[in-house]
Scaffold this active site. Structure first.
Site, PDB file in Angstrom:
ATOM      1  N   HIS A  82     -11.140  15.965 -10.256  1.00 38.04           N
ATOM      2  CA  HIS A  82     -12.982  15.085  -9.926  1.00 38.04           C
ATOM      3  C   HIS A  82     -13.035  16.329  -9.096  1.00 38.04           C
ATOM      4  CE1 HIS A  82     -12.309  10.360 -11.820  1.00 38.04           C
ATOM      5  NE2 HIS A  82     -11.673  11.883 -13.125  1.00 38.04           N
ATOM      6  N   TYR A 211     -15.619   3.231  -4.883  1.00 38.08           N
ATOM      7  CA  TYR A 211     -15.503   2.794  -3.661  1.00 38.08           C
ATOM      8  C   TYR A 211     -16.756   2.574  -3.059  1.00 38.08           C
ATOM      9  CZ  TYR A 211     -10.930   5.640  -3.523  1.00 38.08           C
ATOM     10  OH  TYR A 211     -10.360   5.859  -3.425  1.00 38.08           O
ATOM     11  N   PRO A 304      -3.417   1.926   0.677  1.00 36.56           N
ATOM     12  CA  PRO A 304      -4.823   2.837   0.042  1.00 36.56           C
ATOM     13  C   PRO A 304      -4.841   2.892  -0.023  1.00 36.56           C
ATOM     14  CG  PRO A 304      -4.064   1.121  -1.200  1.00 36.56           C
ATOM     15  CD  PRO A 304      -3.624   0.812   0.790  1.00 36.56           C
TER      16      PRO A 304
HETATM   17  P1  FAD Z   1       9.706   5.401  -3.205  1.00 35.38           P
HETATM   18  O1  FAD Z   1       8.173   5.904  -4.183  1.00 35.38           O
HETATM   19  O2  FAD Z   1       9.364   4.124  -2.542  1.00 35.38           O
HETATM   20  O3  FAD Z   1      10.164   5.871  -3.156  1.00 35.38           O
HETATM   21  C1  FAD Z   1      11.856   5.645  -2.805  1.00 35.38           C
HETATM   22  C2  FAD Z   1      12.766   5.520  -3.881  1.00 35.38           C
HETATM   23  O4  FAD Z   1      14.063   4.979  -2.647  1.00 35.38           O
HETATM   24  C3  FAD Z   1      12.984   4.291  -4.838  1.00 35.38           C
HETATM   25  O5  FAD Z   1      12.812   4.673  -5.853  1.00 35.38           O
HETATM   26  C4  FAD Z   1      13.830   2.862  -4.620  1.00 35.38           C
HETATM   27  O6  FAD Z   1      14.478   2.413  -5.343  1.00 35.38           O
HETATM   28  C5  FAD Z   1      15.174   3.585  -3.592  1.00 35.38           C
HETATM   29  N1  FAD Z   1      16.003   3.086  -2.541  1.00 35.38           N
HETATM   30  C6  FAD Z   1      14.993   2.379  -1.740  1.00 35.38           C
HETATM   31  N2  FAD Z   1      16.360   1.455  -1.445  1.00 35.38           N
HETATM   32  C7  FAD Z   1      17.696   2.765  -1.413  1.00 35.38           C
HETATM   33  C8  FAD Z   1      18.664   2.330  -0.850  1.00 35.38           C
HETATM   34  N3  FAD Z   1      18.966   1.863  -0.756  1.00 35.38           N
HETATM   35  N4  FAD Z   1      19.833   3.270  -1.690  1.00 35.38           N
HETATM   36  C9  FAD Z   1      19.494   4.528  -3.394  1.00 35.38           C
HETATM   37  N5  FAD Z   1      18.115   3.907  -2.859  1.00 35.38           N
HETATM   38  C10 FAD Z   1      17.158   3.558  -2.432  1.00 35.38           C
HETATM   39  N6  FAD Z   1      -0.471   4.849  -2.824  1.00 35.38           N
HETATM   40  C11 FAD Z   1      -1.504   5.181  -3.264  1.00 35.38           C
HETATM   41  O7  FAD Z   1      -1.389   6.799  -2.842  1.00 35.38           O
HETATM   42  N7  FAD Z   1      -1.821   4.822  -3.874  1.00 35.38           N
HETATM   43  C12 FAD Z   1      -1.770   3.666  -4.726  1.00 35.38           C
HETATM   44  O8  FAD Z   1      -2.749   2.707  -5.490  1.00 35.38           O
HETATM   45  C13 FAD Z   1      -1.107   3.351  -4.396  1.00 35.38           C
HETATM   46  N8  FAD Z   1      -0.259   2.063  -4.320  1.00 35.38           N
HETATM   47  C14 FAD Z   1       1.247   1.514  -4.127  1.00 35.38           C
HETATM   48  C15 FAD Z   1       0.963   0.146  -4.785  1.00 35.38           C
HETATM   49  C16 FAD Z   1       2.775  -0.536  -4.041  1.00 35.38           C
HETATM   50  C17 FAD Z   1       3.044  -1.812  -4.683  1.00 35.38           C
HETATM   51  C18 FAD Z   1       3.302   0.577  -2.954  1.00 35.38           C
HETATM   52  C19 FAD Z   1       5.197   0.705  -2.468  1.00 35.38           C
HETATM   53  C20 FAD Z   1       3.201   1.418  -2.834  1.00 35.38           C
HETATM   54  C21 FAD Z   1       2.134   2.142  -3.098  1.00 35.38           C
HETATM   55  N9  FAD Z   1       1.187   3.173  -3.344  1.00 35.38           N
HETATM   56  C22 FAD Z   1       0.402   3.990  -3.618  1.00 35.38           C
HETATM   57  C23 FAD Z   1       1.670   4.323  -2.187  1.00 35.38           C
HETATM   58  C24 FAD Z   1       3.038   5.104  -3.102  1.00 35.38           C
HETATM   59  O9  FAD Z   1       3.196   4.874  -4.513  1.00 35.38           O
HETATM   60  C25 FAD Z   1       4.478   5.401  -1.928  1.00 35.38           C
HETATM   61  O10 FAD Z   1       3.376   6.536  -1.156  1.00 35.38           O
HETATM   62  C26 FAD Z   1       4.876   6.884  -2.756  1.00 35.38           C
HETATM   63  O11 FAD Z   1       5.468   6.015  -3.747  1.00 35.38           O
HETATM   64  C27 FAD Z   1       6.101   7.299  -1.376  1.00 35.38           C
HETATM   65  O12 FAD Z   1       7.152   7.886  -2.511  1.00 35.38           O
HETATM   66  P2  FAD Z   1       8.163   7.765  -1.744  1.00 35.38           P
HETATM   67  O13 FAD Z   1       9.173   8.669  -2.599  1.00 35.38           O
HETATM   68  O14 FAD Z   1       8.362   7.964  -0.388  1.00 35.38           O
HETATM   69  O15 FAD Z   1       8.814   6.651  -1.723  1.00 35.38           O
HETATM   70  C1  DHB Z   2      -5.794   4.810  -6.964  1.00 35.41           C
HETATM   71  C2  DHB Z   2      -4.976   4.154  -5.467  1.00 35.41           C
HETATM   72  C3  DHB Z   2      -5.828   4.129  -4.048  1.00 35.41           C
HETATM   73  O1  DHB Z   2      -5.257   3.799  -3.556  1.00 35.41           O
HETATM   74  C4  DHB Z   2      -7.206   5.155  -3.792  1.00 35.41           C
HETATM   75  O2  DHB Z   2      -7.443   5.174  -3.233  1.00 35.41           O
HETATM   76  C5  DHB Z   2      -7.883   5.837  -5.540  1.00 35.41           C
HETATM   77  C6  DHB Z   2      -6.910   5.429  -6.703  1.00 35.41           C
HETATM   78  C7  DHB Z   2      -5.116   4.101  -7.956  1.00 35.41           C
HETATM   79  O3  DHB Z   2      -4.448   3.532  -8.308  1.00 35.41           O
HETATM   80  O4  DHB Z   2      -6.015   4.504  -8.572  1.00 35.41           O
END
Ligand code: FAD
Ligand code: DHB
Length: 400
Positions: A82, A211, A304
Protein backbone atom coordinates in the site's frame (compact mmCIF):
# COMPACT_ATOMS: atom_id res chain seq x y z
CA UNK A 1 24.37 -27.36 14.48
CA UNK A 2 21.58 -29.00 16.52
CA UNK A 3 21.21 -28.75 20.27
CA UNK A 4 22.71 -31.68 22.18
CA UNK A 5 21.18 -33.55 25.12
CA UNK A 6 24.08 -33.57 27.61
CA UNK A 7 22.23 -35.30 30.47
CA UNK A 8 18.79 -36.86 30.42
CA UNK A 9 16.94 -33.61 30.91
CA UNK A 10 19.56 -30.99 30.19
CA UNK A 11 19.91 -29.24 26.83
CA UNK A 12 22.96 -27.13 26.02
CA UNK A 13 22.62 -24.35 23.45
CA UNK A 14 24.00 -20.89 22.75
CA UNK A 15 20.79 -18.83 23.12
CA UNK A 16 17.64 -19.94 24.95
CA UNK A 17 14.61 -18.12 23.56
CA UNK A 18 11.42 -17.95 25.62
CA UNK A 19 8.35 -17.51 23.39
CA UNK A 20 7.70 -18.67 19.81
CA UNK A 21 5.75 -15.55 18.72
CA UNK A 22 7.13 -13.22 16.04
CA UNK A 23 9.97 -11.88 18.24
CA UNK A 24 11.20 -15.33 19.29
CA UNK A 25 10.90 -16.97 15.88
CA UNK A 26 12.46 -14.08 13.91
CA UNK A 27 15.28 -14.04 16.48
CA UNK A 28 15.96 -17.77 16.09
CA UNK A 29 16.04 -17.25 12.31
CA UNK A 30 18.45 -14.28 12.46
CA UNK A 31 20.68 -16.07 14.96
CA UNK A 32 20.90 -19.11 12.68
CA UNK A 33 21.98 -16.78 9.85
CA UNK A 34 24.75 -15.55 12.18
CA UNK A 35 25.78 -19.17 12.83
CA UNK A 36 24.36 -19.14 16.37
CA UNK A 37 22.32 -22.07 17.68
CA UNK A 38 19.19 -21.52 19.73
CA UNK A 39 16.41 -23.45 21.45
CA UNK A 40 12.87 -22.00 21.70
CA UNK A 41 10.38 -22.82 24.48
CA UNK A 42 6.68 -21.98 24.16
CA UNK A 43 3.65 -22.63 26.37
CA UNK A 44 1.14 -22.91 23.53
CA UNK A 45 0.84 -25.33 20.61
CA UNK A 46 2.40 -24.47 17.25
CA UNK A 47 -1.08 -24.27 15.66
CA UNK A 48 -2.40 -21.93 18.37
CA UNK A 49 0.49 -19.47 17.98
CA UNK A 50 0.04 -19.43 14.19
CA UNK A 51 -3.71 -18.84 14.34
CA UNK A 52 -3.84 -15.85 16.72
CA UNK A 53 -5.46 -13.00 14.79
CA UNK A 54 -3.47 -9.91 15.61
CA UNK A 55 -1.53 -7.40 13.57
CA UNK A 56 -2.04 -6.88 9.84
CA UNK A 57 0.37 -4.19 8.67
CA UNK A 58 4.10 -4.59 8.00
CA UNK A 59 6.23 -1.48 7.72
CA UNK A 60 9.00 -1.06 5.14
CA UNK A 61 11.91 -2.09 7.37
CA UNK A 62 10.08 -5.25 8.53
CA UNK A 63 9.49 -6.26 4.91
CA UNK A 64 13.11 -5.47 4.01
CA UNK A 65 14.34 -7.65 6.88
CA UNK A 66 12.02 -10.58 6.07
CA UNK A 67 13.04 -10.47 2.39
CA UNK A 68 16.76 -10.21 3.18
CA UNK A 69 16.47 -13.32 5.32
CA UNK A 70 14.64 -15.58 2.88
CA UNK A 71 11.20 -14.99 4.43
CA UNK A 72 9.71 -12.80 1.70
CA UNK A 73 8.46 -15.37 -0.82
CA UNK A 74 4.81 -15.68 0.18
CA UNK A 75 4.75 -12.07 1.39
CA UNK A 76 5.71 -10.91 -2.12
CA UNK A 77 3.23 -13.28 -3.78
CA UNK A 78 0.25 -12.81 -1.45
CA UNK A 79 0.84 -9.57 0.49
CA UNK A 80 -0.45 -6.24 -0.79
CA UNK A 81 1.80 -3.22 -0.96
CA UNK A 82 0.00 0.00 0.00
CA UNK A 83 1.23 3.49 -0.83
CA UNK A 84 -0.46 5.02 2.22
CA UNK A 85 -3.67 5.34 4.22
CA UNK A 86 -6.87 7.38 4.23
CA UNK A 87 -7.65 9.68 7.16
CA UNK A 88 -11.22 10.84 7.44
CA UNK A 89 -13.77 12.67 9.54
CA UNK A 90 -17.43 13.36 8.73
CA UNK A 91 -17.72 14.70 5.22
CA UNK A 92 -14.00 14.48 4.35
CA UNK A 93 -11.63 11.70 3.31
CA UNK A 94 -7.95 12.39 2.54
CA UNK A 95 -5.29 10.08 1.17
CA UNK A 96 -1.76 10.33 2.58
CA UNK A 97 0.71 8.92 0.06
CA UNK A 98 3.69 7.64 2.08
CA UNK A 99 5.67 6.81 -1.07
CA UNK A 100 5.44 10.39 -2.34
CA UNK A 101 6.10 11.77 1.13
CA UNK A 102 8.92 9.50 2.30
CA UNK A 103 9.75 6.95 -0.42
CA UNK A 104 8.60 4.17 1.91
CA UNK A 105 5.43 2.06 1.92
CA UNK A 106 3.60 -0.57 4.00
CA UNK A 107 2.28 -4.08 3.30
CA UNK A 108 -0.95 -5.80 4.25
CA UNK A 109 0.15 -9.24 5.39
CA UNK A 110 -1.32 -10.75 8.54
CA UNK A 111 0.67 -11.78 11.61
CA UNK A 112 -0.85 -15.26 11.12
CA UNK A 113 0.91 -15.47 7.74
CA UNK A 114 4.23 -14.12 9.06
CA UNK A 115 4.07 -16.73 11.81
CA UNK A 116 3.34 -19.56 9.33
CA UNK A 117 6.31 -18.49 7.17
CA UNK A 118 8.58 -18.40 10.22
CA UNK A 119 7.46 -21.82 11.45
CA UNK A 120 7.99 -23.33 7.97
CA UNK A 121 11.47 -21.80 7.67
CA UNK A 122 12.55 -22.88 11.15
CA UNK A 123 11.14 -26.40 10.61
CA UNK A 124 13.13 -26.67 7.38
CA UNK A 125 16.28 -25.61 9.22
CA UNK A 126 15.76 -28.16 12.03
CA UNK A 127 15.14 -25.52 14.73
CA UNK A 128 14.47 -27.08 18.13
CA UNK A 129 11.21 -25.68 19.59
CA UNK A 130 9.63 -27.11 22.72
CA UNK A 131 5.88 -26.41 22.50
CA UNK A 132 3.27 -26.81 25.28
CA UNK A 133 5.76 -26.34 28.10
CA UNK A 134 4.70 -25.38 31.64
CA UNK A 135 6.43 -23.79 34.66
CA UNK A 136 8.95 -21.78 32.60
CA UNK A 137 11.56 -20.27 34.97
CA UNK A 138 14.78 -18.31 34.46
CA UNK A 139 17.97 -18.92 36.50
CA UNK A 140 21.50 -17.56 37.05
CA UNK A 141 21.05 -14.47 34.89
CA UNK A 142 24.14 -12.81 36.37
CA UNK A 143 26.38 -15.76 35.49
CA UNK A 144 27.72 -16.63 32.04
CA UNK A 145 25.72 -19.90 32.16
CA UNK A 146 22.10 -18.78 32.61
CA UNK A 147 19.38 -21.38 32.16
CA UNK A 148 15.68 -21.85 31.54
CA UNK A 149 13.75 -24.69 33.15
CA UNK A 150 10.32 -26.01 32.22
CA UNK A 151 8.08 -29.02 32.42
CA UNK A 152 7.55 -30.77 29.10
CA UNK A 153 4.10 -32.02 27.99
CA UNK A 154 5.14 -35.54 29.03
CA UNK A 155 5.78 -34.26 32.58
CA UNK A 156 9.58 -34.38 32.60
CA UNK A 157 11.65 -31.44 33.92
CA UNK A 158 14.03 -29.94 31.37
CA UNK A 159 16.84 -27.40 31.81
CA UNK A 160 18.17 -25.43 28.82
CA UNK A 161 21.64 -24.09 29.65
CA UNK A 162 22.78 -21.25 27.39
CA UNK A 163 25.20 -18.36 27.01
CA UNK A 164 22.28 -15.93 26.97
CA UNK A 165 18.49 -15.90 27.32
CA UNK A 166 16.13 -13.92 25.08
CA UNK A 167 12.84 -13.09 26.81
CA UNK A 168 10.40 -12.96 23.88
CA UNK A 169 7.43 -14.16 25.92
CA UNK A 170 4.97 -11.31 25.39
CA UNK A 171 3.28 -9.18 28.02
CA UNK A 172 2.33 -12.06 30.35
CA UNK A 173 5.51 -14.19 30.25
CA UNK A 174 7.96 -14.56 33.16
CA UNK A 175 10.98 -12.80 31.60
CA UNK A 176 10.19 -9.20 32.48
CA UNK A 177 9.57 -10.16 36.11
CA UNK A 178 13.02 -11.80 36.22
CA UNK A 179 14.61 -8.33 36.08
CA UNK A 180 14.90 -7.36 39.78
CA UNK A 181 12.53 -4.62 40.89
CA UNK A 182 15.49 -2.67 42.26
CA UNK A 183 16.77 -2.05 38.71
CA UNK A 184 13.48 -2.13 36.79
CA UNK A 185 11.56 0.99 35.76
CA UNK A 186 8.26 1.04 33.92
CA UNK A 187 5.79 3.51 32.45
CA UNK A 188 2.14 2.80 31.72
CA UNK A 189 -0.84 4.59 30.19
CA UNK A 190 -4.28 2.97 30.17
CA UNK A 191 -6.82 4.31 27.67
CA UNK A 192 -10.53 4.76 28.50
CA UNK A 193 -11.66 2.82 25.42
CA UNK A 194 -11.13 -0.51 23.65
CA UNK A 195 -11.42 -1.83 20.10
CA UNK A 196 -14.03 -4.31 18.99
CA UNK A 197 -12.41 -6.12 16.06
CA UNK A 198 -14.11 -8.32 13.47
CA UNK A 199 -12.84 -10.36 10.55
CA UNK A 200 -15.35 -10.79 7.71
CA UNK A 201 -15.49 -12.76 4.49
CA UNK A 202 -16.10 -9.79 2.25
CA UNK A 203 -13.93 -8.00 -0.30
CA UNK A 204 -12.50 -4.74 1.08
CA UNK A 205 -14.62 -1.68 0.24
CA UNK A 206 -11.43 0.37 -0.06
CA UNK A 207 -8.07 0.03 -1.82
CA UNK A 208 -6.10 1.20 1.27
CA UNK A 209 -6.85 1.40 5.01
CA UNK A 210 -9.31 4.01 6.28
CA UNK A 211 -8.75 5.53 9.74
CA UNK A 212 -11.95 7.39 10.64
CA UNK A 213 -12.61 9.96 13.35
CA UNK A 214 -16.33 10.17 14.17
CA UNK A 215 -18.31 11.68 17.07
CA UNK A 216 -19.64 8.17 17.82
CA UNK A 217 -16.06 6.86 18.10
CA UNK A 218 -13.11 5.76 15.97
CA UNK A 219 -13.45 3.17 13.18
CA UNK A 220 -10.82 1.43 11.06
CA UNK A 221 -11.33 -0.40 7.78
CA UNK A 222 -8.41 -2.78 7.23
CA UNK A 223 -8.10 -5.99 5.24
CA UNK A 224 -6.26 -9.28 4.97
CA UNK A 225 -6.77 -10.22 1.29
CA UNK A 226 -8.98 -9.62 -1.75
CA UNK A 227 -11.76 -11.58 -0.03
CA UNK A 228 -11.23 -10.93 3.70
CA UNK A 229 -11.68 -7.59 5.48
CA UNK A 230 -10.77 -6.54 9.02
CA UNK A 231 -12.64 -3.82 10.91
CA UNK A 232 -12.37 -2.17 14.31
CA UNK A 233 -14.75 0.16 16.17
CA UNK A 234 -14.01 2.11 19.35
CA UNK A 235 -16.11 0.81 22.28
CA UNK A 236 -16.05 1.62 26.02
CA UNK A 237 -13.72 -0.46 28.19
CA UNK A 238 -15.18 -3.72 29.54
CA UNK A 239 -17.81 -3.81 26.79
CA UNK A 240 -19.35 -7.30 26.84
CA UNK A 241 -18.94 -8.69 23.31
CA UNK A 242 -22.54 -9.95 23.50
CA UNK A 243 -23.77 -6.34 23.46
CA UNK A 244 -22.59 -6.02 19.87
CA UNK A 245 -24.49 -8.19 17.40
CA UNK A 246 -23.03 -8.42 13.90
CA UNK A 247 -25.80 -6.08 12.71
CA UNK A 248 -24.88 -3.51 15.34
CA UNK A 249 -21.18 -3.65 14.32
CA UNK A 250 -22.02 -3.20 10.61
CA UNK A 251 -24.36 -0.32 11.45
CA UNK A 252 -21.68 1.45 13.50
CA UNK A 253 -19.10 0.87 10.75
CA UNK A 254 -21.46 2.23 8.08
CA UNK A 255 -22.08 5.42 10.08
CA UNK A 256 -18.50 5.99 11.20
CA UNK A 257 -16.89 5.13 7.86
CA UNK A 258 -19.35 7.27 5.88
CA UNK A 259 -21.45 4.75 3.92
CA UNK A 260 -23.39 6.66 1.26
CA UNK A 261 -21.11 9.72 1.24
CA UNK A 262 -19.71 10.74 -2.15
CA UNK A 263 -20.89 7.47 -3.68
CA UNK A 264 -18.83 5.30 -1.30
CA UNK A 265 -20.47 2.20 0.12
CA UNK A 266 -19.45 -0.33 2.74
CA UNK A 267 -19.96 -3.95 1.67
CA UNK A 268 -20.86 -6.40 4.45
CA UNK A 269 -20.35 -10.15 4.75
CA UNK A 270 -20.23 -13.10 7.16
CA UNK A 271 -18.25 -12.35 10.35
CA UNK A 272 -15.75 -15.13 11.13
CA UNK A 273 -14.06 -13.75 14.26
CA UNK A 274 -14.83 -11.07 16.86
CA UNK A 275 -13.05 -9.85 20.00
CA UNK A 276 -12.75 -6.83 22.29
CA UNK A 277 -9.16 -5.59 22.71
CA UNK A 278 -8.14 -3.29 25.58
CA UNK A 279 -5.55 -0.62 24.78
CA UNK A 280 -2.50 0.41 26.75
CA UNK A 281 0.98 1.83 26.46
CA UNK A 282 3.70 0.19 28.54
CA UNK A 283 7.49 0.43 28.52
CA UNK A 284 9.91 -1.46 30.78
CA UNK A 285 13.55 -0.46 31.13
CA UNK A 286 16.25 -1.69 30.97
CA UNK A 287 15.70 -4.31 28.26
CA UNK A 288 18.73 -6.22 29.52
CA UNK A 289 19.65 -7.67 32.89
CA UNK A 290 22.89 -9.68 33.03
CA UNK A 291 22.53 -12.38 30.39
CA UNK A 292 18.76 -11.83 29.93
CA UNK A 293 17.63 -9.68 27.00
CA UNK A 294 13.97 -8.65 26.55
CA UNK A 295 12.40 -8.15 23.11
CA UNK A 296 8.94 -7.38 21.73
CA UNK A 297 5.82 -7.30 23.90
CA UNK A 298 7.85 -8.67 26.84
CA UNK A 299 9.36 -5.19 27.14
CA UNK A 300 6.73 -2.86 25.69
CA UNK A 301 3.10 -2.62 24.58
CA UNK A 302 1.64 0.01 22.28
CA UNK A 303 -2.03 0.69 21.54
CA UNK A 304 -2.71 -0.69 18.04
CA UNK A 305 -3.69 2.57 16.29
CA UNK A 306 -0.23 3.09 14.78
CA UNK A 307 0.11 -0.59 13.67
CA UNK A 308 3.45 -0.75 15.48
CA UNK A 309 3.37 -3.78 17.88
CA UNK A 310 4.61 -6.50 15.53
CA UNK A 311 6.98 -4.14 13.70
CA UNK A 312 8.59 -3.04 16.94
CA UNK A 313 9.09 -6.67 17.99
CA UNK A 314 10.91 -7.32 14.70
CA UNK A 315 13.00 -4.14 15.07
CA UNK A 316 14.10 -5.26 18.57
CA UNK A 317 15.33 -8.66 17.41
CA UNK A 318 17.06 -7.14 14.36
CA UNK A 319 19.27 -5.36 16.91
CA UNK A 320 19.40 -8.27 19.33
CA UNK A 321 20.60 -10.98 16.93
CA UNK A 322 23.99 -9.40 16.13
CA UNK A 323 24.31 -8.32 19.78
CA UNK A 324 23.87 -11.92 20.98
CA UNK A 325 26.13 -13.29 18.25
CA UNK A 326 28.84 -10.91 19.43
CA UNK A 327 28.31 -11.80 23.08
CA UNK A 328 28.50 -15.54 22.42
CA UNK A 329 31.76 -14.96 20.54
CA UNK A 330 33.25 -12.86 23.34
CA UNK A 331 32.52 -9.30 22.20
CA UNK A 332 29.98 -7.51 24.39
CA UNK A 333 29.86 -4.04 22.77
CA UNK A 334 26.53 -4.48 20.92
CA UNK A 335 24.99 -6.40 23.83
CA UNK A 336 25.97 -3.58 26.18
CA UNK A 337 24.38 -1.03 23.84
CA UNK A 338 21.23 -3.10 23.13
CA UNK A 339 18.87 -1.71 25.75
CA UNK A 340 19.63 1.97 25.12
CA UNK A 341 19.59 1.54 21.33
CA UNK A 342 16.32 -0.43 21.31
CA UNK A 343 14.61 1.97 23.73
CA UNK A 344 15.19 4.92 21.39
CA UNK A 345 12.90 3.31 18.79
CA UNK A 346 10.55 1.97 21.46
CA UNK A 347 9.90 5.49 22.76
CA UNK A 348 9.49 6.87 19.22
CA UNK A 349 6.86 4.20 18.47
CA UNK A 350 5.30 4.67 21.92
CA UNK A 351 4.87 8.36 21.19
CA UNK A 352 3.54 7.79 17.66
CA UNK A 353 1.05 5.15 18.83
CA UNK A 354 -0.15 7.39 21.67
CA UNK A 355 -0.42 10.34 19.25
CA UNK A 356 -2.45 8.43 16.64
CA UNK A 357 -4.66 7.01 19.40
CA UNK A 358 -5.24 10.42 21.00
CA UNK A 359 -5.97 12.08 17.65
CA UNK A 360 -8.54 9.54 16.47
CA UNK A 361 -10.51 8.29 19.52
CA UNK A 362 -13.37 10.39 20.84
CA UNK A 363 -13.51 11.15 24.55
CA UNK A 364 -16.94 12.78 24.65
CA UNK A 365 -15.34 16.16 25.52
CA UNK A 366 -16.22 18.82 22.88
CA UNK A 367 -12.90 20.68 23.43
CA UNK A 368 -10.96 17.45 22.73
CA UNK A 369 -13.03 16.95 19.58
CA UNK A 370 -12.13 20.41 18.19
CA UNK A 371 -8.43 19.85 18.93
CA UNK A 372 -8.56 16.45 17.19
CA UNK A 373 -10.27 17.86 14.11
CA UNK A 374 -7.80 20.74 13.96
CA UNK A 375 -4.91 18.25 14.16
CA UNK A 376 -6.44 16.04 11.44
CA UNK A 377 -6.96 19.03 9.14
CA UNK A 378 -3.34 20.08 9.66
CA UNK A 379 -1.96 16.58 9.01
CA UNK A 380 -3.99 16.34 5.81
CA UNK A 381 -3.22 19.81 4.48
CA UNK A 382 0.41 20.41 5.42
CA UNK A 383 3.34 18.52 3.86
CA UNK A 384 5.17 18.82 7.18
CA UNK A 385 2.24 17.28 9.10
CA UNK A 386 1.64 14.55 6.55
CA UNK A 387 5.34 13.68 6.29
CA UNK A 388 5.66 13.32 10.06
CA UNK A 389 2.81 10.82 10.15
CA UNK A 390 4.06 9.01 7.04
CA UNK A 391 7.64 8.69 8.33
CA UNK A 392 6.45 7.13 11.58
CA UNK A 393 3.73 4.92 10.10
CA UNK A 394 5.85 3.53 7.24
CA UNK A 395 8.59 3.05 9.83
CA UNK A 396 11.96 4.55 10.54
CA UNK A 397 14.98 2.54 9.36
CA UNK A 398 16.22 -0.28 11.66
CA UNK A 399 18.83 1.17 13.99
CA UNK A 400 17.08 4.57 14.19
P1 FAD B 1 3.76 -12.50 21.37
O1 FAD B 1 3.23 -12.53 19.99
O2 FAD B 1 2.82 -12.25 22.48
O3 FAD B 1 4.53 -13.85 21.61
C1 FAD B 1 4.98 -14.23 22.90
C2 FAD B 1 4.95 -15.73 22.99
O4 FAD B 1 5.47 -16.13 24.27
C3 FAD B 1 3.55 -16.29 22.91
O5 FAD B 1 3.47 -17.24 21.88
C4 FAD B 1 3.28 -16.86 24.28
O6 FAD B 1 2.44 -18.00 24.24
C5 FAD B 1 4.70 -17.21 24.74
N1 FAD B 1 4.81 -17.31 26.20
C6 FAD B 1 4.17 -16.59 27.14
N2 FAD B 1 4.48 -17.02 28.37
C7 FAD B 1 5.38 -18.02 28.20
C8 FAD B 1 6.06 -18.87 29.10
N3 FAD B 1 5.86 -18.78 30.44
N4 FAD B 1 6.90 -19.80 28.60
C9 FAD B 1 7.08 -19.94 27.25
N5 FAD B 1 6.44 -19.17 26.36
C10 FAD B 1 5.60 -18.22 26.82
N6 FAD B 1 -0.32 -5.18 16.84
C11 FAD B 1 -0.56 -4.46 15.76
O7 FAD B 1 0.37 -3.84 15.26
N7 FAD B 1 -1.84 -4.44 15.22
C12 FAD B 1 -2.87 -5.16 15.75
O8 FAD B 1 -3.97 -5.14 15.25
C13 FAD B 1 -2.64 -5.91 16.90
N8 FAD B 1 -3.63 -6.62 17.47
C14 FAD B 1 -3.37 -7.33 18.61
C15 FAD B 1 -4.38 -8.05 19.23
C16 FAD B 1 -4.12 -8.73 20.42
C17 FAD B 1 -5.23 -9.49 21.10
C18 FAD B 1 -2.82 -8.70 20.97
C19 FAD B 1 -2.51 -9.43 22.27
C20 FAD B 1 -1.81 -8.01 20.32
C21 FAD B 1 -2.07 -7.32 19.15
N9 FAD B 1 -1.07 -6.59 18.50
C22 FAD B 1 -1.32 -5.90 17.41
C23 FAD B 1 0.28 -6.58 18.97
C24 FAD B 1 1.15 -7.59 18.23
O9 FAD B 1 0.41 -8.72 17.90
C25 FAD B 1 2.29 -7.91 19.15
O10 FAD B 1 3.03 -6.70 19.34
C26 FAD B 1 3.23 -9.00 18.65
O11 FAD B 1 2.57 -10.24 18.67
C27 FAD B 1 4.46 -9.05 19.54
O12 FAD B 1 5.19 -10.21 19.30
P2 FAD B 1 5.99 -10.92 20.45
O13 FAD B 1 6.65 -12.09 19.82
O14 FAD B 1 6.80 -9.92 21.18
O15 FAD B 1 4.89 -11.38 21.51
C1 DHB C 1 -4.67 -3.53 11.60
C2 DHB C 1 -4.46 -3.30 12.92
C3 DHB C 1 -4.02 -2.08 13.33
O1 DHB C 1 -3.79 -1.85 14.62
C4 DHB C 1 -3.80 -1.06 12.45
O2 DHB C 1 -3.39 0.15 12.90
C5 DHB C 1 -3.99 -1.29 11.11
C6 DHB C 1 -4.43 -2.54 10.68
C7 DHB C 1 -5.16 -4.85 11.15
O3 DHB C 1 -5.37 -5.72 12.00
O4 DHB C 1 -5.35 -5.04 9.96
Amino acid sequence: MTATLTTMDEVRTQVAIIGAGPAGMVLSHLLAAEGIESVVVETRTEAYVASRIRAGILEQSTVDLLRANGLGGRLDAEGHQHRGIYLQWPGERHHLDFVDLTGRSVWVYGQTEVQKDLVAARHAAGQQVFYEVADTALHDLSSDRPSVTFTSPSGSSVRVVADAIAGCDGSFGPSRGAVPESVRQSWERLYPYSWLGILANVAPSTDELIYAWHPDGFALHSMRSDTVSRFYVQVPNDTPIGEWSDDRVWEALAIRLGHGQDGWSLETGPVTSRAVLPMRSFVASPMRHGRLFLAGDAAHIVPPTGAKGLNLAVADVALLAPALAGLVRGSSALADAYSDTALRRVWRCTHFSWWMTSMLHTSGDPFDAELQLSQLRWVCSSDAGATGLAENYAGLPIGF
